[in-house]
Motif scaffolding. Structure first.
Motif, PDB file in Angstrom:
ATOM      1  N   LYS A  59       0.830  -1.213   0.000  1.00 34.21           N
ATOM      2  CA  LYS A  59       0.000   0.000   0.000  1.00 34.21           C
ATOM      3  C   LYS A  59       0.863   1.262   0.000  1.00 34.21           C
ATOM      4  CE  LYS A  59      -4.085  -1.911   2.190  1.00 34.21           C
ATOM      5  NZ  LYS A  59      -4.999  -1.849   3.330  1.00 34.21           N
ATOM      6  N   SER A  63       0.689   4.291  -2.592  1.00 34.78           N
ATOM      7  CA  SER A  63       0.519   5.668  -2.133  1.00 34.78           C
ATOM      8  C   SER A  63       1.615   6.569  -2.691  1.00 34.78           C
ATOM      9  CB  SER A  63       0.536   5.708  -0.602  1.00 34.78           C
ATOM     10  OG  SER A  63       0.441   7.028  -0.138  1.00 34.78           O
ATOM     11  N   HIS A  67       0.848   9.854  -4.880  1.00 34.17           N
ATOM     12  CA  HIS A  67       1.014  11.177  -4.278  1.00 34.17           C
ATOM     13  C   HIS A  67       2.381  11.827  -4.488  1.00 34.17           C
ATOM     14  CE1 HIS A  67      -2.834  10.721  -2.339  1.00 34.17           C
ATOM     15  NE2 HIS A  67      -2.452   9.558  -1.833  1.00 34.17           N
TER      16      HIS A  67
END
Length: 127
Positions: A59, A63, A67
């Motif tokens: 994860k 991410s 981002h």
């Protein structure tokens, strides 16, 4: 770690050695864990190995891709290097047919293509 991956990681980290071109891209917004992740992925081509080396979950990688544009760009550089190395092996095998395990090579190339498709789709969703 192969020399070409080392040079790529140098580019990712902004390291410029004597005699190398100065147009090497730099990525300033990479954390130490992201650099470890990129080095491990560049050396193995495996997301799980890279995550374990950096001590992060899958994860976290997702991410970072979503981002952090610098990580996304660096990941793409490393991924493209992996694809190039696989293509080089495939071409070498064309001229040396006694080599075995062509199915494994095809599987790995397809897997990297799928990863590229997923990366492209996630980038499109952000826009």
């Amino acid at each position: 770690m192969p020399t070409d991956v080392r040079l790529l990681i140098d580019a990712v980290t902004g390291t410029v050695r004597d005699g190398e071109p100065q147009h090497v891209p730099t990525f300033r917004r990479l954390t130490p864990r992201q650099l470890v992740w990129l080095r491990a992925y560049g050396g193995s081509g495996r997301l799980g190995i890279a995550c374990r080396a950096a001590g992060v979950s899958w994860k976290a990688h997702g991410s970072w891709l979503k981002h952090n544009p610098d990580f996304r760009d660096a990941f793409e550089l490393v991924r493209l290097d992996l694809v190039q190395r696989l293509e080089n092996v495939a071409l070498a095998r064309v001229f040396s047919p006694e080599k075995c395990s062509d199915r494994l090579l095809i599987f790995m190339m397809k897997r990297l293509d799928k990863m590229a498709d997923r990366s492209a789709k996630s980038g499109e969703q952000e826009r």
